[in-house]
Design a protein around this motif. Structure first.
Motif, PDB file in Angstrom:
ATOM      1  N   LYS A   1       0.733  -1.078  -0.052  1.00  0.00           N
ATOM      2  CA  LYS A   1       0.037   0.062  -0.047  1.00  0.00           C
ATOM      3  C   LYS A   1       0.963   1.305   0.114  1.00  0.00           C
ATOM      4  N   VAL A   2       0.382   2.261  -0.697  1.00  0.00           N
ATOM      5  CA  VAL A   2       1.070   3.608  -0.655  1.00  0.00           C
ATOM      6  C   VAL A   2       0.271   4.391   0.302  1.00  0.00           C
ATOM      7  N   PHE A   3       0.959   4.937   1.120  1.00  0.00           N
ATOM      8  CA  PHE A   3       0.568   6.116   2.081  1.00  0.00           C
ATOM      9  C   PHE A   3       1.255   7.396   1.446  1.00  0.00           C
ATOM     10  N   PHE A   4       0.131   8.262   1.252  1.00  0.00           N
ATOM     11  CA  PHE A   4       0.572   9.841   0.991  1.00  0.00           C
ATOM     12  C   PHE A   4       1.025  10.409   2.046  1.00  0.00           C
ATOM     13  N   ALA A   5       1.841  11.299   2.033  1.00  0.00           N
ATOM     14  CA  ALA A   5       2.388  12.128   3.060  1.00  0.00           C
ATOM     15  C   ALA A   5       1.614  13.321   3.276  1.00  0.00           C
ATOM     16  N   HIS A   6       0.612  13.399   4.146  1.00  0.00           N
ATOM     17  CA  HIS A   6      -0.336  14.680   4.486  1.00  0.00           C
ATOM     18  C   HIS A   6       0.748  15.863   4.371  1.00  0.00           C
ATOM     19  N   LYS A   7       1.763  16.037   5.316  1.00  0.00           N
ATOM     20  CA  LYS A   7       2.453  17.208   5.257  1.00  0.00           C
ATOM     21  C   LYS A   7       2.787  17.949   3.981  1.00  0.00           C
ATOM     22  N   CYS A   8       3.003  17.111   2.861  1.00  0.00           N
ATOM     23  CA  CYS A   8       3.259  17.695   1.487  1.00  0.00           C
ATOM     24  C   CYS A   8       1.682  17.807   0.544  1.00  0.00           C
ATOM     25  N   ASN A   9       0.762  17.287   1.264  1.00  0.00           N
ATOM     26  CA  ASN A   9      -0.490  17.368   0.503  1.00  0.00           C
ATOM     27  C   ASN A   9      -1.594  17.869   1.400  1.00  0.00           C
ATOM     28  N   GLN A  10      -1.510  19.178   1.963  1.00  0.00           N
ATOM     29  CA  GLN A  10      -2.265  19.795   2.987  1.00  0.00           C
ATOM     30  C   GLN A  10      -3.575  20.588   2.330  1.00  0.00           C
ATOM     31  N   SER A  11      -3.621  20.326   0.987  1.00  0.00           N
ATOM     32  CA  SER A  11      -4.935  20.875   0.540  1.00  0.00           C
ATOM     33  C   SER A  11      -5.998  20.242   0.823  1.00  0.00           C
ATOM     34  N   ASP A  12      -7.103  21.077   1.248  1.00  0.00           N
ATOM     35  CA  ASP A  12      -8.350  20.482   1.824  1.00  0.00           C
ATOM     36  C   ASP A  12      -8.967  19.518   0.639  1.00  0.00           C
ATOM     37  N   SER A  13      -9.013  20.291  -0.547  1.00  0.00           N
ATOM     38  CA  SER A  13      -9.600  19.427  -1.707  1.00  0.00           C
ATOM     39  C   SER A  13      -8.698  18.196  -2.065  1.00  0.00           C
ATOM     40  N   LEU A  14      -7.501  18.236  -1.927  1.00  0.00           N
ATOM     41  CA  LEU A  14      -6.617  17.059  -2.447  1.00  0.00           C
ATOM     42  C   LEU A  14      -6.767  15.936  -1.280  1.00  0.00           C
ATOM     43  N   VAL A  15      -6.801  16.429  -0.079  1.00  0.00           N
ATOM     44  CA  VAL A  15      -7.073  15.341   1.060  1.00  0.00           C
ATOM     45  C   VAL A  15      -8.691  14.730   1.196  1.00  0.00           C
ATOM     46  N   ARG A  16      -9.524  15.466   0.912  1.00  0.00           N
ATOM     47  CA  ARG A  16     -11.112  15.048   0.533  1.00  0.00           C
ATOM     48  C   ARG A  16     -10.922  14.097  -0.838  1.00  0.00           C
ATOM     49  N   GLN A  17     -10.128  14.440  -1.939  1.00  0.00           N
ATOM     50  CA  GLN A  17     -10.330  13.386  -2.983  1.00  0.00           C
ATOM     51  C   GLN A  17      -9.499  12.032  -2.727  1.00  0.00           C
ATOM     52  N   LEU A  18      -8.315  12.474  -2.018  1.00  0.00           N
ATOM     53  CA  LEU A  18      -7.680  11.141  -1.547  1.00  0.00           C
ATOM     54  C   LEU A  18      -8.595  10.087  -0.705  1.00  0.00           C
ATOM     55  N   ALA A  19      -9.636  10.775   0.186  1.00  0.00           N
ATOM     56  CA  ALA A  19     -10.326  10.255   0.916  1.00  0.00           C
ATOM     57  C   ALA A  19     -11.313   9.370   0.377  1.00  0.00           C
ATOM     58  N   VAL A  20     -12.055   9.941  -0.656  1.00  0.00           N
ATOM     59  CA  VAL A  20     -12.921   9.092  -1.346  1.00  0.00           C
ATOM     60  C   VAL A  20     -12.406   7.975  -2.598  1.00  0.00           C
ATOM     61  N   GLU A  21     -11.233   8.417  -2.741  1.00  0.00           N
ATOM     62  CA  GLU A  21     -10.353   7.451  -3.803  1.00  0.00           C
ATOM     63  C   GLU A  21      -9.930   6.010  -2.860  1.00  0.00           C
ATOM     64  N   GLU A  22     -10.000   6.145  -1.707  1.00  0.00           N
ATOM     65  CA  GLU A  22      -9.764   5.135  -0.754  1.00  0.00           C
ATOM     66  C   GLU A  22      -8.185   4.977  -0.756  1.00  0.00           C
ATOM     67  N   ALA A  23      -7.578   5.943  -0.757  1.00  0.00           N
ATOM     68  CA  ALA A  23      -6.041   6.004  -0.722  1.00  0.00           C
ATOM     69  C   ALA A  23      -5.619   5.957   0.778  1.00  0.00           C
ATOM     70  N   ASN A  24      -4.419   5.761   1.292  1.00  0.00           N
ATOM     71  CA  ASN A  24      -3.998   5.917   2.372  1.00  0.00           C
ATOM     72  C   ASN A  24      -3.140   7.188   2.693  1.00  0.00           C
TER      73      ASN A  24
END
Length: 194
Positions: A1-24
């Motif tokens: 599994k790939v876990f995206f680092a939140h600290k370099c992906n802090q955009s609200d829209s990006l984190v929300r999109q990752l959540a619906v894509e079932e990313a980690n």
């Protein structure tokens, strides 16, 4: 599994999109964990890494995220916090390691401010053995600030040797997190930067 680092992906829209894509997602603070949960991430897809204070550890325990334990202090703090909040479900952890060694190869081990030194893993195993019902020991992790193939190979080799020791103690490790340290070139050439 790939876990995206939140600290370099802090955009609200990006984190929300990752959540619906079932990313980690990899979070390294209580604020990042709150943001991830608020964006719709299920706690089963979140890992807490980096140095952790009691607030961050407590929130991670209550939410059931995987915790990459960086020190014996963190491991003991998890156990104390679990008792204080009377948390029943086992806390999922990885032991984050540092100080890798190899007798067969010469390599420069840069050391790390994060992670339990290999020489202290026996103590961590003893603590885990005494707390089997409280902790779900999932395996190991490491973070190397290098692109050295040899250093990564030595880290993997050390983890595999510790897998055998863990199995001999009746643990069931199933994860090696090889996070971090990959250099990314975002431009095709130096001319684009200049």
């Amino acid at each position: 599994k790939v876990f995206f680092a939140h600290k370099c992906n802090q955009s609200d829209s990006l984190v929300r999109q990752l959540a619906v894509e079932e990313a980690n997602l990899d979070v390294s603070s209580a604020q990042e964990l709150r943001h991830a949960l608020g964006a719709g991430f299920d706690s089963s897809r979140i890992e807490a890494t980096g140095p952790k204070n009691l607030e961050f550890l407590g929130l991670a325990i209550m939410q059931g995220v995987i915790i990459a334990v960086d020190s014996l202090w963190e491991l003991n703090s998890i156990l104390s916090l679990r008792a204080a909040i009377k948390h029943k479900k086992p806390t999922r952890i990885l032991l984050r390691l540092s100080g890798f060694e190899a007798n067969h190869s010469k390599f420069l081990n840069k050391g790390s401010r994060a992670g339990i030194p290999i020489k202290e893993v026996t103590t961590a195993f003893d603590i885990l053995e005494a707390n089997r019902k409280a902790i779900d020991f999932m395996g190991f992790s490491f973070h190397l600030d290098t692109v050295s193939v040899l250093e990564r190979a030595v880290a993997m080799e050390n983890c595999m040797e510790l897998f055998e020791e863990a199995l001999s103690r009746d643990f069931e490790p199933r994860v090696i997190n090889i996070g971090g340290g990959y250099k990314v070139n975002y431009l095709e050439s130096e001319d684009q930067w200049n």
